[in-house]
Motif scaffolding. Structure first.
Motif, PDB file in Angstrom:
ATOM      1  N   ALA A  66       0.808  -1.161  -0.039  1.00 12.50           N
ATOM      2  CA  ALA A  66      -0.183   0.004  -0.095  1.00 12.50           C
ATOM      3  C   ALA A  66       0.928   1.336  -0.207  1.00 12.50           C
ATOM      4  N   LEU A  67       2.182   1.235   0.201  1.00 13.21           N
ATOM      5  CA  LEU A  67       2.947   2.176   0.426  1.00 13.21           C
ATOM      6  C   LEU A  67       3.796   2.059  -0.598  1.00 13.21           C
ATOM      7  N   SER A  68       4.263   3.544  -1.494  1.00  9.95           N
ATOM      8  CA  SER A  68       4.950   3.270  -2.621  1.00  9.95           C
ATOM      9  C   SER A  68       6.282   2.832  -2.281  1.00  9.95           C
ATOM     10  N   LEU A  69       6.984   2.481  -3.299  1.00  8.81           N
ATOM     11  CA  LEU A  69       8.409   1.951  -3.093  1.00  8.81           C
ATOM     12  C   LEU A  69       9.520   2.878  -2.321  1.00  8.81           C
ATOM     13  N   GLY A  70       9.352   4.329  -2.770  1.00  9.83           N
ATOM     14  CA  GLY A  70      10.108   5.353  -2.056  1.00  9.83           C
ATOM     15  C   GLY A  70       9.736   5.438  -0.784  1.00  9.83           C
ATOM     16  N   ARG A  71       8.538   5.452  -0.345  1.00  5.70           N
ATOM     17  CA  ARG A  71       8.106   5.486   1.185  1.00  5.70           C
ATOM     18  C   ARG A  71       8.608   4.436   1.861  1.00  5.70           C
ATOM     19  N   ARG A  72       8.552   3.079   1.272  1.00  4.74           N
ATOM     20  CA  ARG A  72       9.257   1.907   2.234  1.00  4.74           C
ATOM     21  C   ARG A  72      10.595   1.962   2.227  1.00  4.74           C
ATOM     22  N   TRP A  73      11.313   2.643   1.212  1.00  4.86           N
ATOM     23  CA  TRP A  73      12.723   2.633   1.338  1.00  4.86           C
ATOM     24  C   TRP A  73      13.082   3.891   2.441  1.00  4.86           C
ATOM     25  N   ASN A  74      12.278   4.905   2.410  1.00  6.60           N
ATOM     26  CA  ASN A  74      12.704   6.011   3.451  1.00  6.60           C
ATOM     27  C   ASN A  74      12.233   5.451   4.822  1.00  6.60           C
ATOM     28  N   TYR A  75      11.436   4.840   5.033  1.00 11.17           N
ATOM     29  CA  TYR A  75      10.957   4.168   6.181  1.00 11.17           C
ATOM     30  C   TYR A  75      12.321   3.303   6.773  1.00 11.17           C
ATOM     31  N   LEU A  76      12.459   2.185   5.791  1.00 13.06           N
ATOM     32  CA  LEU A  76      13.603   1.346   6.009  1.00 13.06           C
ATOM     33  C   LEU A  76      15.096   2.052   6.477  1.00 13.06           C
ATOM     34  N   ARG A  77      15.262   3.040   5.587  1.00 12.87           N
ATOM     35  CA  ARG A  77      16.472   4.026   5.946  1.00 12.87           C
ATOM     36  C   ARG A  77      16.234   4.620   7.364  1.00 12.87           C
ATOM     37  N   LEU A 119      14.786   3.393   9.902  1.00 11.43           N
ATOM     38  CA  LEU A 119      14.945   2.689  10.762  1.00 11.43           C
ATOM     39  C   LEU A 119      16.374   2.290  11.074  1.00 11.43           C
ATOM     40  N   MET A 120      16.953   1.991   9.810  1.00 10.79           N
ATOM     41  CA  MET A 120      18.535   1.729   9.911  1.00 10.79           C
ATOM     42  C   MET A 120      19.580   2.812  10.512  1.00 10.79           C
ATOM     43  N   ASN A 121      18.992   4.107  10.441  1.00 12.38           N
ATOM     44  CA  ASN A 121      19.681   5.155  11.136  1.00 12.38           C
ATOM     45  C   ASN A 121      19.448   5.343  12.615  1.00 12.38           C
ATOM     46  N   ASN A 122      18.587   4.495  13.266  1.00 17.44           N
ATOM     47  CA  ASN A 122      18.067   4.754  14.359  1.00 17.44           C
ATOM     48  C   ASN A 122      18.990   3.601  15.410  1.00 17.44           C
ATOM     49  N   GLU A 123      19.900   4.353  16.047  1.00 16.07           N
ATOM     50  CA  GLU A 123      20.943   3.654  17.049  1.00 16.07           C
ATOM     51  C   GLU A 123      19.860   2.531  17.963  1.00 16.07           C
ATOM     52  N   GLU A 124      18.979   2.858  18.680  1.00 17.41           N
ATOM     53  CA  GLU A 124      18.175   2.106  19.616  1.00 17.41           C
ATOM     54  C   GLU A 124      17.512   0.877  18.937  1.00 17.41           C
ATOM     55  N   PHE A 125      17.029   1.146  17.871  1.00 15.86           N
ATOM     56  CA  PHE A 125      16.542   0.097  16.941  1.00 15.86           C
ATOM     57  C   PHE A 125      17.580  -1.044  16.657  1.00 15.86           C
ATOM     58  N   LEU A 126      18.531  -0.348  16.029  1.00 19.33           N
ATOM     59  CA  LEU A 126      19.792  -1.397  15.833  1.00 19.33           C
ATOM     60  C   LEU A 126      20.361  -2.121  17.073  1.00 19.33           C
ATOM     61  N   LYS A 127      20.315  -1.517  18.096  1.00 17.95           N
ATOM     62  CA  LYS A 127      20.685  -2.285  19.210  1.00 17.95           C
ATOM     63  C   LYS A 127      19.925  -3.418  19.727  1.00 17.95           C
ATOM     64  N   MET A 156      21.044  -7.600   6.660  1.00 17.20           N
ATOM     65  CA  MET A 156      20.581  -6.341   5.929  1.00 17.20           C
ATOM     66  C   MET A 156      20.330  -5.110   6.650  1.00 17.20           C
ATOM     67  N   MET A 157      19.838  -5.392   7.844  1.00 19.88           N
ATOM     68  CA  MET A 157      19.363  -4.216   8.870  1.00 19.88           C
ATOM     69  C   MET A 157      20.646  -3.655   9.447  1.00 19.88           C
ATOM     70  N   LYS A 158      21.536  -4.462  10.049  1.00 19.92           N
ATOM     71  CA  LYS A 158      22.513  -4.077  10.511  1.00 19.92           C
ATOM     72  C   LYS A 158      23.822  -3.468   9.469  1.00 19.92           C
ATOM     73  N   ASN A 159      23.742  -3.910   8.316  1.00 20.60           N
ATOM     74  CA  ASN A 159      24.640  -3.006   7.302  1.00 20.60           C
ATOM     75  C   ASN A 159      23.964  -2.312   6.561  1.00 20.60           C
ATOM     76  N   LYS A 160      22.536  -1.974   6.837  1.00 20.58           N
ATOM     77  CA  LYS A 160      21.748  -0.714   6.219  1.00 20.58           C
ATOM     78  C   LYS A 160      21.860  -0.772   4.902  1.00 20.58           C
ATOM     79  N   ARG A 161      21.377  -2.026   4.377  1.00 22.26           N
ATOM     80  CA  ARG A 161      21.200  -2.519   3.058  1.00 22.26           C
ATOM     81  C   ARG A 161      19.516  -2.289   2.581  1.00 22.26           C
TER      82      ARG A 161
END
Length: 69
Positions: free
Chosen positions: A8-19, A21-29, A46-51
């Motif tokens: 339901a989300l555009s590819l760009g919105r999914r990309w931005n959301y994942l990015r 999350l990947m830049n959130n230190e608390e989430f990565l911890k 992929m999450m840890k390596n920001k892919r």
């Protein structure tokens, strides 16, 4: 990580959301305490390596794999 699958989300919105999350230190911890199972190991890597792009591709391939009998 359902955002990667949410069509339901555009590819760009999914990309931005994942990015974001990947830049959130608390989430990565949180991955430090996760014992990944057989199928989630690639996702955790992929999450840890920001892919984000690779994660979106992996999600699409998994959806196709599930739809093939």
């Amino acid at each position: 990580l359902l955002a990667a699958r949410n069509r339901a989300l555009s590819l760009g919105r999914r990309w931005n959301y994942l990015r974001s999350l990947m830049n959130n230190e608390e989430f990565l911890k949180s991955f430090e305490y996760l014992e990944p199972g057989k199928y989630s190991k690639p996702v955790v890597w992929m999450m840890k390596n920001k892919r984000a792009g690779l994660l979106l591709l992996y999600s699409a391939m998994a959806r196709i794999r599930r739809s093939v009998p």
